[in-house]
Design an enzyme around this catalytic site. Structure first.
Site, PDB file in Angstrom:
ATOM      1  N   HIS B  56      80.444  15.482  91.812  1.00 25.88           N
ATOM      2  CA  HIS B  56      81.353  14.499  92.410  1.00 25.88           C
ATOM      3  C   HIS B  56      81.646  13.348  91.457  1.00 25.88           C
ATOM      4  O   HIS B  56      82.081  12.280  91.875  1.00 25.88           O
ATOM      5  CB  HIS B  56      80.754  13.917  93.689  1.00 25.88           C
ATOM      6  CG  HIS B  56      80.341  14.947  94.690  1.00 25.88           C
ATOM      7  ND1 HIS B  56      81.208  15.888  95.160  1.00 25.88           N
ATOM      8  CD2 HIS B  56      79.156  15.201  95.289  1.00 25.88           C
ATOM      9  CE1 HIS B  56      80.579  16.680  96.026  1.00 25.88           C
ATOM     10  NE2 HIS B  56      79.325  16.283  96.111  1.00 25.88           N
ATOM     11  N   HIS B 218      82.669  19.670  99.053  1.00 22.33           N
ATOM     12  CA  HIS B 218      81.757  20.674  98.491  1.00 22.33           C
ATOM     13  C   HIS B 218      82.386  22.052  98.490  1.00 22.33           C
ATOM     14  O   HIS B 218      81.679  23.054  98.472  1.00 22.33           O
ATOM     15  CB  HIS B 218      80.457  20.731  99.280  1.00 22.33           C
ATOM     16  CG  HIS B 218      79.751  19.430  99.313  1.00 22.33           C
ATOM     17  ND1 HIS B 218      79.911  18.537 100.335  1.00 22.33           N
ATOM     18  CD2 HIS B 218      78.923  18.856  98.428  1.00 22.33           C
ATOM     19  CE1 HIS B 218      79.186  17.469 100.072  1.00 22.33           C
ATOM     20  NE2 HIS B 218      78.579  17.633  98.930  1.00 22.33           N
TER      21      HIS B 218
END
Lengths: 208, 330
Positions: B56, B218
């Site tokens: 991320h 995700h």
């Protein structure tokens, strides 16, 4: 169950999750994030290398150590859940080099309680619990009927596998799959699947 | 899969090695796997620790530095960090005034941070947890793991970090972090999934003319699949979802965030649409941020976050920050 059998269970589990890693990952990719096989393989490999030194003296210590290793090495949800289950199982056992099926039953109860306390899942939520709870029920029934460890663990493994298969029809309410809502229907839950592998591994080593 | 990597198993460790080399102002513990700012711990100051799965970036390691986080714990890709990492980072930055854990609301992150907070309590370190759950694409939180933490994580870390920097106590830092989360709502679209190095293939497949609406960070699929439409229509729907979910009575901070593989030209185009819709709806944009901040590897897509702010939050947002991923006034 003695120390050697407990260690054999963990080794058999490591072998099973490694052999089935691709399947677990595929199931997880469908409704989660696709790392369940990789994470469990990594975690149980660490558990096995922890056993390779001086093995703990009691069944309880073997399982507590294995649980701590999973919590320390895996991450995600599966590390804390399986780690807490094994730690609780071990902590509920009397200290000694062997445990009876009745004592193991108490430990398995504690393990399921730990999973439910940490994850908040109930039966039907499409999680580990949907394989673990029926396995425990079958194990308890077999022990109550006077079965030995081999028969009782075989009954538990069958019930876990049936429970895992039944998750296909369920809507996920916990974990990452829950974000899919009804789109999770039609996919077997990876956590319930790996739980069935763990009970099958136990039955395999108990059969001798 | 085509990536600039050596071995899929080494990606996180080698990226941390590179981060350490690129940012000598940070301390990267490659063994315990956490990142702290130089000069930690700061005696008498509340420390902020966050963490989560890798993939991320710049979240969270890129937000370590003056005015924001004291430490970050990167897990494996898309896998939460383990309690050992979190407690090691917590110990390393605790200056005696307590530690705030900023945790995105995912089952794994919540469990591992909870176990770490219990260990910290055993050691006498006061920990307050701020849970971030701004993604309004998850509708019915009674029947799910609850709303996911996404873009608002940046705002929580920036504003709570500024409050800690000016010497507020543990309860006050946690309170402003929770207030920012409560005032935030996000919605994301994906045009294509990201590929984790371990899996080697995209997290999901989308036909050329379809997108995933309400996607998470995700690669987990979203609320629904739908046909690709013009950006203006997508922005309208996203803002409808956001404005339906929460009240935005006055001024907002807007974050238009790329998920990794969307070029800035599209993010700016989308920001223009967001600004037009909000002008129509009578919502005043007090500050805005456009760029790649909370990403999902090489996912093509973007998220829109609105945070309703008061004077105090705006003051803290404007306070100096000096991190690899966010820097102004410093």
């Amino acid at each position: 169950m003695d120390v050697a059998l407990a260690c054999a269970w963990l080794r058999a589990t490591a072998g099973a999750v490694t052999a089935e890693a691709d399947r677990l990952t595929r199931l997880d990719a469908a409704i989660g994030d696709g790392d369940h096989g990789v994470n469990l393989t990594r975690g149980f490999a660490a558990v096995i290398s922890g056993l390779d030194g001086t093995p703990p003296a009691t069944v309880a210590e073997v399982l507590v150590k294995a649980g701590s290793t999973l919590i320390s090495k895996v991450g995600g949800a599966s590390g804390p859940l399986y780690g807490s289950a094994l730690r609780a199982l071990g902590k509920a056992l009397p200290s000694g080099t062997t445990v009876t099926p009745e004592e193991l039953l108490t430990g398995l109860h504690a393990g399921l309680d730990a999973v439910r306390a940490l994850g908040g899942a109930a039966p039907g939520d499409k999680t580990i619990v949907d394989a673990y709870a029926p396995a425990l029920e079958a194990f308890a029934a077999a022990v109550a009927a006077g079965s030995g460890l081999a028969q009782a663990t075989a009954a538990a493994a069958r019930a876990a596998e049936e429970g895992a298969a039944a998750t296909t029809a369920m809507t996920a309410r916990k974990g990452r799959a829950s974000y899919l809502g009804e789109r999770s229907v039609g996919h077997q839950d990876p956590g319930a699947t790996s739980t069935a592998l763990i009970f099958r591994a136990l039955a395999g080593v108990a059969e001798g | 899969m085509k990536k600039f990597i050596n071995d899929p198993a080494d990606v996180v460790a080698e990226a941390l090695t590179g981060l350490a080399a690129a940012h000598p102002e940070l301390r990267v513990d490659l063994t315990e796997r956490f990142i702290t700012r130089a000069g930690a711990p700061r005696a008498g100051r509340v420390a902020l620790v966050s963490g989560g799965g890798s993939g991320h970036e710049p979240l969270h390691g890129g937000f370590v530095g003056p005015g924001m986080l004291d430490a970050a714990c990167p897990g494996e890709i898309f896998t939460s960090p383990v309690p050992d990492q979190i407690i090691a980072a917590t110990r390393a930055v605790d200056g005696g005034a307590g530690v705030v854990h900023v945790v995105k609301n995912y089952t794994g992150d919540v469990m591992n941070f909870q176990l770490a907070a219990e260990l910290a309590a055993d050691e006498g370190i006061a920990v307050e947890t701020v849970l971030v759950d701004d993604d309004v694409a998850v509708r019915d939180s009674t029947w799910t793991a609850g709303r996911r933490g996404t873009g608002a994580t940046l705002l929580v870390e920036k504003i709570a970090g500024a409050r800690a920097a000016e010497g507020a106590d543990l309860a006050a830092v946690a309170a402003v972090g929770r207030a920012v989360n409560a005032a935030s709502a996000s919605f994301a679209y994906a045009l294509s999934a990201g590929t984790t190095p371990a899996a080697g293939r995209p997290g999901f497949d989308l036909p050329d003319d379809e997108i995933e609406a309400g996607v998470g960070i995700h690669g987990e699929p979203g609320r629904r699949r739908e046909k690709l439409r013009p950006a203006r229509a997508l922005v309208h729907d996203a803002l409808d979802a956001i404005l339906d979910a929460k009240e935005f009575p006055d001024r907002v901070i807007v974050l238009v965030n790329g998920l990794g593989a969307t070029p800035l030209i599209e993010l700016y185009l989308v920001y223009g649409e967001v600004a037009a819709v909000l002008a129509d709806r009578g919502v005043t944009i007090a500050r805005r941020l456009v760029g790649n901040y909370v990403t999902s590897l090489d996912m093509a897509g973007l998220s829109i976050t609105l945070t309703a702010v008061d004077d105090e939050m705006l003051r803290l947002w404007d306070a100096p920050v000096n991190t690899p991923g966010l820097r102004w006034g410093a």
